[in-house]
Design a protein around this motif. Structure first.
Motif, short mmCIF file in Angstrom:
data_model
loop_
_atom_site.label_atom_id
_atom_site.label_comp_id
_atom_site.label_asym_id
_atom_site.label_seq_id
_atom_site.Cartn_x
_atom_site.Cartn_y
_atom_site.Cartn_z
N ASN A 262 0.89 -1.31 -0.03
CA ASN A 262 -0.06 0.06 -0.12
C ASN A 262 0.90 1.13 0.00
O ASN A 262 0.42 2.45 0.03
N VAL A 263 2.10 1.14 0.14
CA VAL A 263 3.20 2.37 0.32
C VAL A 263 3.09 3.15 -0.92
O VAL A 263 2.85 4.45 -0.82
N ARG A 264 2.89 2.81 -2.01
CA ARG A 264 3.06 3.82 -3.32
C ARG A 264 1.76 4.57 -3.58
O ARG A 264 1.74 5.74 -3.86
N GLU A 265 0.70 3.98 -2.97
CA GLU A 265 -0.88 4.49 -3.07
C GLU A 265 -0.68 5.62 -1.75
O GLU A 265 -1.24 6.83 -2.25
N VAL B 225 7.04 9.15 -2.66
CA VAL B 225 6.60 8.90 -4.06
C VAL B 225 6.38 10.31 -4.97
O VAL B 225 5.53 11.07 -4.11
N ASP B 226 6.85 10.53 -5.99
CA ASP B 226 6.31 11.60 -6.78
C ASP B 226 5.14 11.57 -7.50
O ASP B 226 5.19 11.09 -8.55
N GLY B 227 4.02 11.75 -6.74
CA GLY B 227 2.70 11.61 -7.75
C GLY B 227 2.63 12.42 -8.93
O GLY B 227 2.07 12.05 -10.04
N MET B 228 3.18 13.73 -8.74
CA MET B 228 3.04 14.58 -10.16
C MET B 228 3.97 13.96 -11.11
O MET B 228 3.40 14.18 -12.49
N ALA B 229 5.14 13.21 -10.91
CA ALA B 229 6.02 12.84 -11.88
C ALA B 229 5.03 11.55 -12.53
O ALA B 229 5.27 11.72 -13.72
N GLU B 230 4.41 10.63 -11.68
CA GLU B 230 3.74 9.52 -12.21
C GLU B 230 2.86 10.16 -13.19
O GLU B 230 2.02 9.54 -14.27
N LEU B 231 1.88 11.33 -12.83
CA LEU B 231 0.83 11.90 -13.59
C LEU B 231 1.25 12.30 -14.72
O LEU B 231 0.52 12.27 -15.81
N THR B 232 2.32 12.90 -15.02
CA THR B 232 2.88 13.47 -16.17
C THR B 232 3.71 12.53 -17.10
O THR B 232 4.67 13.21 -17.89
N GLN B 233 3.69 11.31 -16.65
CA GLN B 233 4.60 10.51 -17.64
C GLN B 233 4.21 10.24 -19.15
O GLN B 233 5.11 9.90 -19.95
N GLY B 234 3.22 10.60 -19.31
CA GLY B 234 2.56 10.66 -20.69
C GLY B 234 1.29 9.99 -20.72
O GLY B 234 0.89 9.02 -20.13
N LYS C 211 -1.13 -1.99 -6.76
CA LYS C 211 -0.87 -1.30 -7.94
C LYS C 211 -0.23 -0.10 -7.92
O LYS C 211 0.47 -0.03 -7.09
N GLY C 212 -0.44 0.87 -9.08
CA GLY C 212 0.49 2.08 -8.86
C GLY C 212 0.01 2.94 -7.78
O GLY C 212 -0.94 2.72 -7.10
N SER C 213 0.52 4.23 -7.58
CA SER C 213 0.36 5.09 -6.63
C SER C 213 -0.73 6.03 -7.00
O SER C 213 -1.40 6.43 -5.85
N ILE C 214 -1.05 6.43 -8.15
CA ILE C 214 -1.95 7.22 -8.43
C ILE C 214 -2.58 7.02 -9.77
O ILE C 214 -2.16 6.56 -10.63
N VAL C 215 -4.01 7.16 -9.86
CA VAL C 215 -4.71 6.85 -11.23
C VAL C 215 -4.40 7.93 -12.25
O VAL C 215 -4.72 9.22 -12.01
N ALA C 216 -3.77 7.66 -13.16
CA ALA C 216 -3.13 8.85 -13.82
C ALA C 216 -3.88 9.22 -15.20
O ALA C 216 -3.81 10.37 -15.96
#
Length: 508
Positions: free
Chosen positions: A142-145, A178-187, A262-267
């Protein structure tokens, strides 16, 4: 010895602090759980007992009372396994208690002491600051979440023995980051592209308007005309979510248990497509302990209802209030829970039971009475709430065999983003996110009409028999069309195009 461990419970997507009081005293060996526990919490006694033994600790053969506070709040699920285990170890003086006051524990225990992921961790982490919590100890899965939330130290562990080692030497473990903003802007990940769609210029334009303004949309046409194909390509042109929107969506999915391992954020914006046999509770949410349904899981995204007229009428009527208010309220005897539900409804249906009413090639075999009964499932108030109503005709033979591809989603996406930017600049002093969310007071300011457009709209209302809500929908769509064209004011061409999308309110 008495110890108090902090945990949490969820009411909707809101977290409530729960105290786990554990008292180990002399007496006949027994473990008693009080404080309105459900069956899963009652069963935690055996899981915790076995997990403690198999983790190398001693389970005290004494009288153990476990009290979950507040006592009038129903506790459910295996989320309390870890705090109960920590409380038992602390009360039997097998671990120190210094770090327990400002630390919140969540997690399910396997019999060997392994920590398993639980639902709702992100929602609890997001509320940690208001709950007065500085540290969060949770399963590693649950950590990345949870770590996307700033302002709380998140520690993830795989085993009960690791939690004990951490409490004995807290400085030996660093909190997760965890950098949620980075995961959100991966593409953007485009699974279905509009270039695969041949012809259907009118329907493609409706998709573009829907994406730019957040407008509800229905496709009506014969089998094989491409209704579902078109709908599934709407996500490819939808604007990207802001971090705040992504966090809202992720919280709902966390509460529903869809983020485990699963991943940390729904992107990406959600796209939910329930089967037409879905029940009302499956659509709006429910249960003894209310959980979000499909319309809440579609928050900030798309709810696609394929074969709309195959859904039960009473199920479809559940959509009316969420479409208007942007949230759904589920009331139970003990509590009332509200879930956000701001979504774009996209639907498709055949024009009649045989599917060929109005088709120039295949004759319709349905009688007028049969067609009327078929469309009676869609009430007038529901159709009023669908902004764009598009007739999709079958492709001509030359369109089917053509080799040229259609315009790519990336090009349409650029226009949609530009239109959204114009509307968001207009809404900067409000909480609105798209044109479809405008209320009457906003429309009076941003949807002003000159004499020519006012006359055109008045004639359309008379001819089509539109309600006030239907005419408001035309104005909102007109505002979006103007934004797509880069025009500051709504003109006759914008209103005229918007009127075209209100011509099938009722088909018989």
């Amino acid at each position: 010895m008495l110890s108090r461990i902090w945990s949490a419970s969820l009411i909707g997507i809101d977290a409530v602090k729960v105290g786990v009081e554990v008292d180990v005293s002399n007496g006949m060996p027994a473990t008693i759980v009080v404080g309105l526990p459900d069956t899963a919490v009652q069963e935690s006694r055996e899981r915790v007992k076995t997990a403690i033994k198999n983790s190398g600790f001693v389970f005290p053969m004494r009288r153990i009372i476990i009290n979950l506070t507040p006592a009038d709040l129903r506790k459910e699920g295996p989320i309390y396994d870890l705090p109960i285990a920590v409380g038992v170890l602390a009360s039997s003086e097998q671990i120190p208690i210094e770090w327990l006051d400002d630390t919140l524990f969540l997690g399910e225990l396997s019999l060997d002491g392994t920590l398993r992921a639980v639902a709702g961790v992100l929602a609890i982490a997001a509320a940690a600051e208001s709950l007065g919590i500085k540290n969060l100890v949770i399963p590693a899965d649950n950590v990345r979440e949870a770590a996307v939330v700033k302002g709380v130290n998140v520690y993830g562990f795989k085993h009960l023995s690791e939690v004990s080692a951490f409490l004995n030497a807290p400085e030996s473990v660093l909190p997760a980051e965890v950098d949620g903003m980075a995961e959100l802007t991966q593409g953007r990940n485009i699974e279905f592209d509009l270039r695969d769609v041949k012809g259907q210029a009118h329907a493609r334009r409706a998709l573009e308007i829907s994406a730019a303004g957040g407008h509800n949309l229905i496709f009506v046409g014969p089998p094989g005309s491409g209704k579902t194909m078109l709908a599934r390509r709407l996500p490819s042109i939808m604007p990207e979510m802001s971090f705040e929107e992504a966090l809202e969506v992720t919280q709902i999915h966390s509460v529903a248990g869809l983020l485990k391992n699963k991943g940390s954020i729904v992107a990406t914006r959600p796209f939910r497509s329930p089967h037409h046999s879905a029940s009302g509770p499956a659509l709006v949410g429910g249960g003894s302990f209310p959980r979000p349904g499909e319309i809440s899981l579609s928050h900030r995204g798309i709810l696609f209802l394929d074969e709309l007229t195959e859904f039960k009428r009473d199920v479809l009527e559940f959509l009316r209030q969420p479409l208007e208010d942007g949230h759904v309220t589920i009331s139970r005897a003990r509590q009332s829970v509200s879930f956000p539900a701001q979504f774009t409804l996209v639907a498709s249906t055949n024009p009649c039971p045989c599917g060929y009413y109005g088709d120039p090639i295949q004759p319709c075999t349905c009688s007028p009475i049969v067609r009327e009964k078929y469309w009676a499932k869609l009430s007038g108030p529901l159709m009023d709430r669908i902004d764009l109503q598009v007739r999709v005709n079958r492709l001509k033979p030359e369109e089917i065999v053509q080799e040229t591809i259609g315009e790519e989603s990336s090009s349409v996406y650029a226009r949609v983003q530009a239109a959204r930017s114009r509307s968001q600049h207009r809404f900067k002093e409000t909480n609105l996110r798209c044109n479809a969310e405008m209320q009457s007071k906003h429309m009076r300011e941003w949807c002003k009409l000159n004499d020519g457009t006012r006359t055109l709209l008045e004639n359309a209302i008379k001819k089509l028999g539109l309600s006030m809500r239907g005419s408001d929908r035309i104005l909102k769509v007109s505002r979006t069309i103007a934004d797509l064209n880069g025009d500051a004011e709504i003109g006759i061409p914008h209103v005229a195009e918007a009127i075209q999308y209100r011509t099938i309110d009722r088909m018989q």
